[in-house]
Design a protein around this motif. Structure first.
Motif, PDB file in Angstrom:
ATOM      1  N   VAL A   2      45.210 140.081  38.429  1.00 30.35           N
ATOM      2  CA  VAL A   2      44.413 138.870  38.272  1.00 30.35           C
ATOM      3  C   VAL A   2      43.320 138.799  39.334  1.00 30.35           C
ATOM      4  O   VAL A   2      43.567 139.073  40.509  1.00 30.35           O
ATOM      5  CB  VAL A   2      45.321 137.624  38.356  1.00 30.35           C
ATOM      6  N   ASN A   3      42.111 138.429  38.917  1.00 30.06           N
ATOM      7  CA  ASN A   3      41.004 138.250  39.858  1.00 30.06           C
ATOM      8  C   ASN A   3      41.138 136.928  40.607  1.00 30.06           C
ATOM      9  O   ASN A   3      41.864 136.022  40.186  1.00 30.06           O
ATOM     10  CB  ASN A   3      39.666 138.277  39.104  1.00 30.06           C
ATOM     11  N   TYR A   4      40.382 136.831  41.702  1.00 29.95           N
ATOM     12  CA  TYR A   4      40.390 135.620  42.529  1.00 29.95           C
ATOM     13  C   TYR A   4      39.011 134.983  42.549  1.00 29.95           C
ATOM     14  O   TYR A   4      37.991 135.660  42.398  1.00 29.95           O
ATOM     15  CB  TYR A   4      40.824 135.944  43.966  1.00 29.95           C
ATOM     16  N   LYS A  13      40.603 131.236  48.510  1.00 25.32           N
ATOM     17  CA  LYS A  13      40.624 131.895  47.210  1.00 25.32           C
ATOM     18  C   LYS A  13      41.920 131.594  46.460  1.00 25.32           C
ATOM     19  O   LYS A  13      42.994 131.510  47.054  1.00 25.32           O
ATOM     20  CB  LYS A  13      40.475 133.411  47.371  1.00 25.32           C
ATOM     21  N   VAL A  14      41.772 131.450  45.135  1.00 27.17           N
ATOM     22  CA  VAL A  14      42.923 131.226  44.260  1.00 27.17           C
ATOM     23  C   VAL A  14      42.862 132.220  43.109  1.00 27.17           C
ATOM     24  O   VAL A  14      41.795 132.715  42.758  1.00 27.17           O
ATOM     25  CB  VAL A  14      42.945 129.780  43.719  1.00 27.17           C
ATOM     26  N   SER A  15      44.013 132.513  42.524  1.00 28.53           N
ATOM     27  CA  SER A  15      44.013 133.406  41.367  1.00 28.53           C
ATOM     28  C   SER A  15      43.411 132.659  40.186  1.00 28.53           C
ATOM     29  O   SER A  15      43.780 131.514  39.905  1.00 28.53           O
ATOM     30  CB  SER A  15      45.417 133.923  41.048  1.00 28.53           C
ATOM     31  N   GLU A  16      42.446 133.294  39.502  1.00 30.89           N
ATOM     32  CA  GLU A  16      41.701 132.580  38.457  1.00 30.89           C
ATOM     33  C   GLU A  16      42.575 132.213  37.266  1.00 30.89           C
ATOM     34  O   GLU A  16      42.202 131.354  36.461  1.00 30.89           O
ATOM     35  CB  GLU A  16      40.474 133.375  38.016  1.00 30.89           C
ATOM     36  N   ILE A  17      43.708 132.833  37.140  1.00 29.53           N
ATOM     37  CA  ILE A  17      44.753 132.357  36.241  1.00 29.53           C
ATOM     38  C   ILE A  17      45.885 131.856  37.125  1.00 29.53           C
ATOM     39  O   ILE A  17      46.460 132.614  37.906  1.00 29.53           O
ATOM     40  CB  ILE A  17      45.226 133.454  35.283  1.00 29.53           C
ATOM     41  N   HIS A  39      58.706 134.710  38.332  1.00 28.79           N
ATOM     42  CA  HIS A  39      58.755 136.092  38.804  1.00 28.79           C
ATOM     43  C   HIS A  39      57.826 136.992  37.989  1.00 28.79           C
ATOM     44  O   HIS A  39      57.186 137.906  38.537  1.00 28.79           O
ATOM     45  CB  HIS A  39      60.195 136.602  38.755  1.00 28.79           C
ATOM     46  N   ALA A  40      57.725 136.716  36.674  1.00 26.34           N
ATOM     47  CA  ALA A  40      56.793 137.481  35.839  1.00 26.34           C
ATOM     48  C   ALA A  40      55.354 137.197  36.251  1.00 26.34           C
ATOM     49  O   ALA A  40      54.510 138.106  36.238  1.00 26.34           O
ATOM     50  CB  ALA A  40      57.001 137.134  34.361  1.00 26.34           C
ATOM     51  N   GLY A  45      50.469 139.472  39.208  1.00 26.24           N
ATOM     52  CA  GLY A  45      49.404 139.271  40.178  1.00 26.24           C
ATOM     53  C   GLY A  45      48.989 137.833  40.390  1.00 26.24           C
ATOM     54  O   GLY A  45      48.051 137.553  41.140  1.00 26.24           O
ATOM     55  N   ILE A  46      49.670 136.884  39.746  1.00 27.78           N
ATOM     56  CA  ILE A  46      49.391 135.463  39.982  1.00 27.78           C
ATOM     57  C   ILE A  46      50.082 135.042  41.272  1.00 27.78           C
ATOM     58  O   ILE A  46      51.288 135.232  41.426  1.00 27.78           O
ATOM     59  CB  ILE A  46      49.897 134.604  38.804  1.00 27.78           C
ATOM     60  N   THR A  47      49.309 134.484  42.189  1.00 28.62           N
ATOM     61  CA  THR A  47      49.887 133.996  43.445  1.00 28.62           C
ATOM     62  C   THR A  47      49.682 132.502  43.637  1.00 28.62           C
ATOM     63  O   THR A  47      50.144 131.932  44.621  1.00 28.62           O
ATOM     64  CB  THR A  47      49.267 134.724  44.651  1.00 28.62           C
TER      65      THR A  47
END
Length: 337
Positions: A2-4, A13-17, A39-40, A45-47
């Protein structure tokens, strides 16, 4: 992965999803399934995780804490909110008074089992509390280190301007607004987004799939699928009813060939669409099953061409809500208790 994106005019910064647990944790799905979806999300890549004290009357925060147990705190971005009635719903268990905000942040930190949240949000605008009182309480929370950033949800353009000015006077900034936004619900584009761009405020948008209608699984003239959100009051069935009109569902079916043309699933197209708006920092998604997130995260980083965006507009012409006046009808004019 996932992009930020940066949140507002900040270095954060936040994960865009972003994973939201509004109608799932402690409500729609059992705790083991809720933990598995978190956990998924992490594996994908979502934080960034968004919750609120009112979700499942505080229980959703506890489930999220359990799901994030053992994770490196510095590697997570945790959001929560305050405003709606919680607990026994007494006269001060609601709104944006100094008392409720102070009690709210302390309760959320206790339930989330953290020393601070990254973003603390006013879940609605409180017409019964002076804005100066609300913003001073948020300023105190920032100075105490209990929240790093302050945001709001579903505020009008004028409310954002007033809140931003007061925050600046008090030595902090509003960095975000959390409105409903999707291909079908575009009311923020007329006033809220232009004001936010001017002020350095990002949108964290909820319901980018219009409560699941943009998945294409609801068909015109057909009963709603068994087990879908539209059949479960605990899963937000009341929110989806307004979209279950044949003219809307027919228009949504016209998006299927456009999604196929772009090499996307319908959910991916819906989420990618909101992320084309550069004022959107993140799209909130939920999941009742881990495999749903594997599909969702593939919308991150997708670029939709101008001709495809135009074709989407044409497909939904006449059924998408674009009236900016509807932004004035979201926050209750009086408290609910």
């Amino acid at each position: 992965m996932v992009n930020y994106r940066y949140l507002g005019n900040s270095g954060f910064k936040v994960s865009e999803i972003t994973y939201g647990n509004w109608v799932t944790h402690a409500s729609q799905v059992e705790n083991d399934a809720a933990i598995a979806t978190v956990h998924a999300a992490l594996d994908a890549g979502i934080t960034t995780f968004d919750t609120a004290d009112t979700y499942a009357n505080t229980a959703a925060e506890e489930v999220l804490a359990e799901a994030l147990k053992g994770q490196r705190r510095e590697g997570l971005e945790i959001f929560t909110k305050v405003y709606f009635p919680i607990g026994p719903k007494g006269p001060n268990d609601h709104g944006l008074s100094r008392k409720h905000i102070r009690d709210g942040i302390d309760g959320s930190l206790r339930r989330l089992k953290v020393d601070y949240v990254d973003l603390y949000q006013a879940h609605r605008y409180d017409y019964e509390t002076p804005l100066e009182e609300t913003m001073q309480a948020f300023a105190d929370i920032v100075r105490q280190g209990k929240a790093l950033y302050i945001g709001v949800s579903e505020w009008t353009a004028e409310q954002l301007r007033e809140g931003h000015a007061l925050a600046k006077q008090l030595g902090f900034q509003l960095v975000s607004n959390q409105p409903q936004y999707s291909m079908l619900h575009r009311v923020i584009e007329g006033k809220v987004v232009p004001a936010s761009e001017e002020l350095g405020i990002s949108q964290i948008v909820w319901s980018p799939m219009a409560q699941g209608v943009l998945s294409g699984k609801y068909l015109p003239g057909q009963p709603v699928p068994e087990g879908s959100r539209a059949t479960d009051e605990k899963s937000g069935a009341s929110f989806i009813k307004g979209w279950l009109r044949d003219e809307v569902l027919t228009a949504v079916q016209n998006l299927k060939p456009l999604a196929e043309q772009a090499g996307l699933t319908m959910p991916q197209l819906a989420i990618a669409w909101v992320l084309q708006n550069q004022n959107v920092a993140a799209a909130l998604v939920g999941a009742s099953r881990p495999e749903q997130l594997k599909d969702t995260v593939k919308a991150s980083g997708v670029k939709l061409e101008a001709d495809l965006m135009k074709a989407i507009d044409e497909a939904l012409s006449g059924v998408a809500n674009t009236d900016p006046e509807d932004t004035y009808n979201v926050s209750p004019k009086t408290r609910l208790v």
